[in-house]
Design an enzyme around this catalytic site. Structure first.
Site, PDB file in Angstrom:
ATOM      1  N   SER A 153      31.824  10.793 -27.659  1.00 19.53           N
ATOM      2  CA  SER A 153      31.162  12.037 -27.883  1.00 19.53           C
ATOM      3  C   SER A 153      30.459  12.368 -29.192  1.00 19.53           C
ATOM      4  O   SER A 153      29.798  11.392 -29.535  1.00 19.53           O
ATOM      5  CB  SER A 153      32.281  13.059 -27.566  1.00 19.53           C
ATOM      6  OG  SER A 153      31.595  14.238 -27.072  1.00 19.53           O
ATOM      7  N   ASP A 318      31.250  11.001 -16.137  1.00 22.19           N
ATOM      8  CA  ASP A 318      30.838  11.576 -17.197  1.00 22.19           C
ATOM      9  C   ASP A 318      29.485  12.361 -16.928  1.00 22.19           C
ATOM     10  O   ASP A 318      28.388  11.528 -17.028  1.00 22.19           O
ATOM     11  CB  ASP A 318      30.901  10.833 -18.441  1.00 22.19           C
ATOM     12  CG  ASP A 318      30.642  11.815 -19.708  1.00 22.19           C
ATOM     13  OD1 ASP A 318      30.302  12.885 -19.610  1.00 22.19           O
ATOM     14  OD2 ASP A 318      30.889  11.181 -20.734  1.00 22.19           O
ATOM     15  N   HIS A 351      34.057  13.616 -18.728  1.00 24.00           N
ATOM     16  CA  HIS A 351      33.660  13.355 -20.470  1.00 24.00           C
ATOM     17  C   HIS A 351      34.911  12.853 -21.174  1.00 24.00           C
ATOM     18  O   HIS A 351      34.843  12.022 -21.920  1.00 24.00           O
ATOM     19  CB  HIS A 351      32.835  14.412 -20.987  1.00 24.00           C
ATOM     20  CG  HIS A 351      32.657  14.270 -22.220  1.00 24.00           C
ATOM     21  ND1 HIS A 351      31.810  13.015 -22.759  1.00 24.00           N
ATOM     22  CD2 HIS A 351      32.731  14.742 -23.434  1.00 24.00           C
ATOM     23  CE1 HIS A 351      31.710  12.923 -24.027  1.00 24.00           C
ATOM     24  NE2 HIS A 351      32.111  14.197 -24.550  1.00 24.00           N
TER      25      HIS A 351
END
Lengths: 374, 210
Positions: A153, A318, A351
């Site tokens: 991320s 995701d 995610h």
């Protein structure tokens, strides 16, 4: 799966940068404190250092246990003896980003000029600023070339930025569930979170330190954020339409469904551990992230100077940082003839799948590091 | 076919005729792209024998994982999505090792391979082999052989071709055939077939360029 060992008890360390740092926004910040942790041993050639970056709500405590605590660091599933980032082999470093609230200088820190917390007088930061501060610490540790940089991320953004800004200083790059730029959809979600904080009356123009904190705003921001880290599938599996501690519907605005209770719990728990202004600053830094500097550099030229070898990882379900966005990273690297491996892990989780104990992720990271070490 | 059987076949590959031929066709330190590289065994072999700089593309997750174990730089993806992101002539060799018959847009991918590679190596099971012709003729069912062991409903081979078909596609698209070998595949060992290859060869390998 066999029980894996832990790095054991760890302690956060602090590093002070006395000089002011010039930031991308034009302002200066200093002095700066960086909170960091290390696991494993740096070899005598200083060639086994792996720098791990945390995501939006993370901190320097990536693995092991703080004294008296029973909850391990945020990536304990991946960092430790015989784990993906094997601390028997590598010296792993994790640094809390500037702008954060877990030991590194951030909006809750004292501004030496006013002797009061910065609040929103704190300068706006970017991912480039975050990594520039990290570089000073890495230099201080005497590490000329990092064996690897990795994170998921926002951590992946830092990994990519390191590869672009310090191409000579890295051998391997492992960006996970990330993108070359923050998408409009993700800016939108962040903006909802920021508005929730800023419109909370307790926010008081950012100067709430020592007073009531904007807990409702921050909790809502976290609730929105948390939804984006899950997937439709994971929510169906975990909650379905199960009711919260009841057998039948109450037809009221009280918590009816488990998923509502879960989100409220996540929001409330977050408020206890995270500073609202840090949330504003870090989400901003993520939103500004764009390796093409707003299309002033063609994407295919971004990695032109990179000499590192890449392993790009995405997760199938995701929807925040999609598989297609990872493929975009891969294609940009391929255009430059850079050695890149890419893996899209078929997972039903969203995610935050990279934070889970994913066997495939562990295996590919471990093998990638081993095959390129030494 | 079960996973174990595939693994076993993979292991035998090292001694396979096609592997030997491909290794012998490639120069030291060449840049090689293997399309549908499976578990990376060919690229690994080429790295050991020819010190090549190899890249692979593979669709199946389990195989991609094995590639990374083998230290092969593999991209998890679909060949039918094309090779657009590779620059012209960025590889010395692009390899289709029994891949050309499993992709949807075979001709498009072949043309793309000829764009990004200076030379392209294509190996495929020959559907013109006499056993296949006989099997189809007498049984009236979709033919099977050692090289094509699947049932009609689970075969990955959706673009089957013969030696003549490949020569024909080269002629029509102005693709130059540099080298061609046709052979009979017997338990991994091969015997080259010089007479009526379209009838007597079970497998073929072509080295072509634009």
């Amino acid at each position: 799966m066999t029980q894996k060992r832990s790095v054991g008890t760890v302690e956060t360390q602090y590093f002070k940068i006395d000089k002011d740092m010039k930031l991308e926004c034009g302002k200066k910040l200093g002095p700066i404190t960086l909170a960091y942790e290390t696991y494993g041993t740096l070899d005598k050639h200083k060639g086994n250092a792996v720098l791990i970056f945390h995501a939006l709500s993370g901190d320097a405590h990536a693995a092991g246990y703080h004294k008296g605590e029973d909850k391990p660091g945020w990536w304990d599933t991946s960092i430790g003896p015989e784990k993906a980032f094997d601390t028997d082999k590598y010296f792993v470093i994790c640094i809390n980003v500037i702008g954060g609230c877990k030991g590194s200088t951030g909006p809750a820190s004292i501004d030496p000029k006013t002797k009061k917390p910065y609040g929103i007088e704190f300068p706006i930061l970017t991912i480039k600023d975050m990594i520039a501060a990290q570089k000073i610490l890495i230099d201080h540790l005497g590490i000329k070339k990092l064996l690897a940089v990795s994170g998921g991320s926002m951590g992946g953004m830092q990994a990519l930025q390191w590869a672009v800004t310090y191409p000579e200083s890295i051998k391997l790059v492992i960006p996970i569930a990330t993108a070359v730029r923050q998408s409009a959809m993700n800016v939108a979600f962040h903006e909802v979170g920021r508005r929730a904080i800023i419109t909370d009356p307790n926010w008081s123009g950012g100067h709430y330190y020592g007073k009531k904190i904007p807990e409702h705003g921050l909790a809502v921001a976290r609730m929105v954020g948390h939804i984006t880290y899950l997937s439709d599938h994971s929510m169906r599996e975990k909650f379905g339409r199960n009711l919260q501690d009841k057998d039948k519907l109450d037809f009221s605005f009280e918590t009816e469904f488990q998923v509502e209770g879960y989100l409220r719990y996540q929001g409330d728990a977050f408020v206890k551990r995270f500073d609202a202004n840090s949330y504003l600053y870090i989400t901003k830094a993520i939103d500004y992230f764009d390796l093409t500097d707003n299309n002033t550099i063609p994407l295919e030229d971004v990695f032109a100077k990179s000499k590192a070898k890449f392993l790009v990882i995405s997760f199938g379900a995701d929807w925040l940082y999609t598989k297609e966005e990872s493929v975009e990273i891969v294609r940009a690297l391929q255009r430059n003839g850079i050695d890149v491996a890419y893996f899209n892990i078929e997972s039903n989780y969203g995610h935050d799948a990279f934070l889970l104990d994913d066997e495939v992720q562990t295996s590919i990271i471990k093998n990638f590091l081993e095959n390129n070490y030494g | 076919m079960d996973e174990e059987k595939i693994e076993r076949m993979d292991e035998q590959k090292k001694n396979r005729y096609d592997y030997k031929f491909i290794v012998n066709s490639i120069e030291q330190h060449a840049k090689v792209l293997d399309l549908g590289c499976g578990r990376g065994s060919l690229l690994k072999l080429l790295r050991e024998k020819r010190q090549i700089e190899g890249r692979g593309i593979e669709l199946v997750q389990g195989k991609v994982q094995k590639c990374i174990e083998n230290g092969v730089s593999v991209v998890h993806g679909d060949l039918d999505e094309g090779l657009k992101h590779y620059k012209d002539k960025s590889f010395d060799y692009v390899i289709f090792n029994e891949t050309i018959q499993v992709v949807k847009n075979s001709l498009l991918v072949l043309k793309e391979a000829l764009r990004v590679g200076k030379k392209v190596i294509v190996s495929f099971p020959n559907f013109g082999h006499w056993q296949i012709r006989f099997s189809y003729f007498f049984s009236g069912m979709m033919p099977k052989s050692r090289s094509l062991p699947y049932e009609w409903y689970n075969t990955p081979n959706i673009r089957l071709l013969t030696v003549k078909d490949f020569r024909d596609v080269c002629r029509k698209n102005h693709i130059r055939i540099i080298k061609e070998v046709n052979y009979m595949n017997l338990n991994g060992r091969g015997t080259s077939v010089a007479i009526f290859p379209n009838l007597f060869a079970s497998n073929s390998i072509f080295v072509v360029s634009k």
